[in-house]
Design a protein around this motif. Structure first.
Motif, PDB file in Angstrom:
ATOM      1  N   THR A   1      -2.734   7.955   4.761  1.00 17.14           N
ATOM      2  CA  THR A   1      -1.806   7.174   3.676  1.00 17.14           C
ATOM      3  C   THR A   1      -0.926   5.735   4.530  1.00 17.14           C
ATOM      4  N   ALA A   2      -0.663   4.758   3.376  1.00 20.05           N
ATOM      5  CA  ALA A   2      -0.865   3.174   3.879  1.00 20.05           C
ATOM      6  C   ALA A   2       0.208   3.051   5.223  1.00 20.05           C
ATOM      7  N   LEU A   3       1.533   4.407   4.552  1.00 21.17           N
ATOM      8  CA  LEU A   3       2.239   4.052   5.606  1.00 21.17           C
ATOM      9  C   LEU A   3       1.313   4.767   7.197  1.00 21.17           C
ATOM     10  N   MET A   4       0.979   5.476   7.175  1.00 16.11           N
ATOM     11  CA  MET A   4       0.268   5.975   8.868  1.00 16.11           C
ATOM     12  C   MET A   4      -0.139   4.913   9.558  1.00 16.11           C
TER      13      MET A   4
ATOM     14  N   GLY B   1       0.576  -1.570   0.288  1.00 17.89           N
ATOM     15  CA  GLY B   1      -0.032   0.138  -0.127  1.00 17.89           C
ATOM     16  C   GLY B   1       0.836   1.021   0.337  1.00 17.89           C
ATOM     17  N   CYS B   2       1.561   1.273   0.410  1.00 17.58           N
ATOM     18  CA  CYS B   2       2.951   2.012   0.764  1.00 17.58           C
ATOM     19  C   CYS B   2       3.382   2.206  -0.546  1.00 17.58           C
ATOM     20  N   TYR B   3       3.862   1.155  -1.287  1.00 18.01           N
ATOM     21  CA  TYR B   3       4.684   1.936  -2.738  1.00 18.01           C
ATOM     22  C   TYR B   3       3.303   2.420  -3.358  1.00 18.01           C
ATOM     23  N   MET B   4       1.967   1.689  -3.613  1.00 16.94           N
ATOM     24  CA  MET B   4       1.351   2.493  -4.301  1.00 16.94           C
ATOM     25  C   MET B   4       0.560   3.454  -3.901  1.00 16.94           C
ATOM     26  N   ASP B   5       0.640   4.397  -2.725  1.00 15.60           N
ATOM     27  CA  ASP B   5       0.526   5.842  -2.873  1.00 15.60           C
ATOM     28  C   ASP B   5       2.016   6.107  -3.025  1.00 15.60           C
TER      29      ASP B   5
ATOM     30  N   GLU C   1       4.243  12.387  -1.597  1.00 12.71           N
ATOM     31  CA  GLU C   1       3.105  13.344  -0.697  1.00 12.71           C
ATOM     32  C   GLU C   1       2.344  11.755   0.092  1.00 12.71           C
ATOM     33  N   GLY C   2       2.380  10.491  -0.638  1.00 12.57           N
ATOM     34  CA  GLY C   2       1.827   9.741  -0.270  1.00 12.57           C
ATOM     35  C   GLY C   2       2.623   8.644   0.686  1.00 12.57           C
ATOM     36  N   LEU C   3       3.962   9.007   1.042  1.00 12.92           N
ATOM     37  CA  LEU C   3       4.788   8.534   1.589  1.00 12.92           C
ATOM     38  C   LEU C   3       4.980  10.021   3.868  1.00 12.92           C
ATOM     39  N   SER C   4       4.413  10.900   2.716  1.00 14.27           N
ATOM     40  CA  SER C   4       4.210  11.789   4.494  1.00 14.27           C
ATOM     41  C   SER C   4       2.892  11.092   5.935  1.00 14.27           C
ATOM     42  N   PHE C   5       3.884  11.435   6.857  1.00 14.82           N
ATOM     43  CA  PHE C   5       3.716  10.571   7.855  1.00 14.82           C
ATOM     44  C   PHE C   5       3.483  11.838   9.001  1.00 14.82           C
ATOM     45  N   GLY C   6       2.152  11.187   9.524  1.00 16.89           N
ATOM     46  CA  GLY C   6       1.529  12.589  10.227  1.00 16.89           C
ATOM     47  C   GLY C   6       1.499  11.103  11.684  1.00 16.89           C
ATOM     48  N   THR C   7       1.060  11.859  13.245  1.00 21.15           N
ATOM     49  CA  THR C   7       0.476  11.523  14.519  1.00 21.15           C
ATOM     50  C   THR C   7      -1.168  11.409  14.115  1.00 21.15           C
ATOM     51  N   SER C   8      -0.970   9.930  14.966  1.00 24.05           N
ATOM     52  CA  SER C   8      -2.539   9.419  14.920  1.00 24.05           C
ATOM     53  C   SER C   8      -2.759   8.247  16.378  1.00 24.05           C
ATOM     54  N   TRP C   9      -3.285   9.166  17.498  1.00 29.32           N
ATOM     55  CA  TRP C   9      -3.258   9.249  18.416  1.00 29.32           C
ATOM     56  C   TRP C   9      -4.305   7.845  19.154  1.00 29.32           C
ATOM     57  N   HIS C  10      -5.244   8.392  18.159  1.00 24.86           N
ATOM     58  CA  HIS C  10      -6.659   8.048  18.280  1.00 24.86           C
ATOM     59  C   HIS C  10      -6.295   7.055  17.926  1.00 24.86           C
ATOM     60  N   CYS C  11      -5.783   6.056  17.034  1.00 28.46           N
ATOM     61  CA  CYS C  11      -5.386   4.837  16.391  1.00 28.46           C
ATOM     62  C   CYS C  11      -4.910   4.478  17.178  1.00 28.46           C
ATOM     63  N   PHE C  12      -3.892   5.113  17.912  1.00 28.74           N
ATOM     64  CA  PHE C  12      -3.079   3.857  18.800  1.00 28.74           C
ATOM     65  C   PHE C  12      -4.527   3.196  19.996  1.00 28.74           C
ATOM     66  N   GLY C  13      -4.721   4.336  20.622  1.00 28.89           N
ATOM     67  CA  GLY C  13      -5.793   4.812  21.923  1.00 28.89           C
ATOM     68  C   GLY C  13      -6.312   3.669  21.505  1.00 28.89           C
ATOM     69  N   TYR C  14      -7.221   3.900  20.497  1.00 29.90           N
ATOM     70  CA  TYR C  14      -8.077   2.389  20.171  1.00 29.90           C
ATOM     71  C   TYR C  14      -7.853   0.778  20.306  1.00 29.90           C
ATOM     72  N   ILE C  15      -6.457   0.664  19.418  1.00 31.47           N
ATOM     73  CA  ILE C  15      -5.861  -0.453  19.323  1.00 31.47           C
ATOM     74  C   ILE C  15      -6.029  -0.842  20.858  1.00 31.47           C
ATOM     75  N   LEU C  16      -4.783   0.074  21.413  1.00 31.81           N
ATOM     76  CA  LEU C  16      -5.116  -0.986  22.786  1.00 31.81           C
ATOM     77  C   LEU C  16      -6.070  -1.124  23.829  1.00 31.81           C
TER      78      LEU C  16
END
Lengths: 187, 225
Positions: B190-193, B115-119, B126-141
């Motif tokens: 992005t898939a990287l995120m 997915g990262c490669y396709m992006d 820009e397809g490899l841009s990286f941001g924070t997503s503590w919501h995802c992290f917290g939800y999975i935990l």
């Protein structure tokens, strides 16, 4: 041997199934019968007899706590062997971790609740004196024990031993002289 | 068990254990226990989806191969991991059950890597841009924790046999299932995120589980008594 072993294991399987149903005699028999096998497994990894026995007891406790996981339609041997292997390995790891931080205790570290064993701080000296006292004639040994070790005064010691105060004094004098001579010789 | 603590000889211990024994209900087969847990985990996942609602673009995404691959590789890793954990609790089952989830985990990571490669191909750097997503992290935990509670209780017999392998399979299972559920209602740019935040949350769940395996199994045993 193989046939005998298979027969035993199938018997163990039946005993375990009965134990799961609450049969105490079957459970007792099973635990007694598997114990030598568990010792054999423990001996493969451990040398110290105390550690081996600790491992066997740990395996028995584990068998007890997970006995409901045994499925009587499956062989008993692999179930038992896995539990034994895991617990023995776990004990080995604990011993390895603990080993560098511990020193083995020698006889000089031993102590007991009874007062006579702790009269002298040095157990080795205690042992030599005990041996020397044991070699004294009965009357002299008894006099030294009552007066010099137990701390009685002469009147109390006379009452306890049935000897006169004068006899006790003589006996103590001779005993101490003999002990002094003996330890001076040993120096 | 308190009387057992003071026992000195093995013979005394055997005597005490056999005197203390009573009928010990046999466990259901691993398969049935797995299905029971799956029903519990499914109800947690269902409640979560009901509470958050499906993402708005699910109709367009669901038919695409990439979304299907990302969802199913994650979900199947979770399902296989849980089954492996239930098998490993049985002392007579093979240790190799512990490695069964690994190919599925690999396929999930590979899919995210693809997915990262396709992006990158479609969007450039820009397809490899990286941001924070503590919501995802917290939800999975959080969801992993909820799913793990009944699971650890059901797996408590592993505490003295294969605690490490069982808790890692269980941790991988609940984390990847939570990740799959999350993709149904949450979108990342992005898939990287996804790879980084879902992947790191999965690692965190496994590490927490592994570090806390002793107390977790101990408390479960105490509750069961």
């Amino acid at each position: 041997m193989g046939e005998h072993s298979t027969e035993l294991k199938s018997d163990w399987s039946g005993l375990m199934a009965a134990a799961q149903d609450g049969d105490r005699h079957a459970y007792h028999r099973l635990l007694v019968e598997v114990t030598p096998y568990l010792r054999q497994i423990a001996r493969r990894r451990l040398r110290n007899p105390t550690d081996i026995e600790d491992a066997v007891q740990d395996v028995l406790l584990t068998i007890h706590s997970v006995r409901q996981t045994y499925d009587p339609t499956r062989p008993f041997g692999p179930w038992l062997a896995t539990i034994a292997d895991r617990r023995v390995l776990d004990l080995c790891r604990k011993l390895q971790r603990r080993g560098p931080r511990e020193d083995a205790l020698g006889p000089e570290h031993e102590t007991f609740n009874a007062v006579p064993a702790n009269v002298y701080p040095d157990a080795l000296l205690n042992r030599d004196i005990a041996r020397a006292l044991g070699d004294l004639p009965e009357g002299q040994r008894r006099a030294v024990e009552l007066v010099n070790i137990q701390g009685m005064d002469l009147n109390e010691a006379a009452a306890a031993s049935g000897q006169s105060v004068g006899s006790l004094k003589v006996a103590i004098h001779r005993a101490l002289k003999a002990l002094r001579a003996r330890f001076e010789d040993e120096k | 068990m308190s009387d057992i603590g003071s026992i000195r000889s093995t013979e005394d211990l055997i005597q005490s254990l056999s005197a203390a024994t009573g009928p010990a209900g046999r466990l259901l087969s691993p398969w049935w226990r797995y299905l029971i847990w799956l029903a519990l985990a499914g109800s947690i996942a269902g409640s979560s989806i009901y509470f958050h609602g499906l993402r708005s673009d699910i109709d367009q995404l669901w038919p695409t191969l990439r979304y299907q691959l990302e969802f199913w590789t994650s979900a199947v890793t979770g399902l296989v991991g849980a089954y492996s954990a239930f098998m490993l609790v049985q002392p007579d089952r093979d240790d190799r059950w512990a490695v069964l989830p690994l190919p599925f985990l690999g396929s999930w990571l590979l899919t995210l890597g693809g997915g990262c490669y396709m992006d990158f191909v479609h969007m450039g750097p820009e397809g490899l841009s990286f941001g924070t997503s503590w919501h995802c992290f917290g939800y999975i935990l959080e969801t992993s924790f909820l799913m793990a509670l009944p699971m650890v209780f059901m797996l408590r017999h592993a505490g003295r046999i294969r605690p490490g392998a069982v808790i890692l399979c269980a941790g991988l299972s609940v984390a990847t299932l939570s990740s799959a559920v999350l993709t149904l209602f949450h979108d990342l740019d992005t898939a990287l995120m996804v790879l980084i935040w879902h992947g790191s949350a999965t690692v965190a769940v496994c590490v927490f589980g592994f570090c806390l395996r002793g107390p977790a199994f101990f408390i479960s045993e105490r509750i069961a008594r």
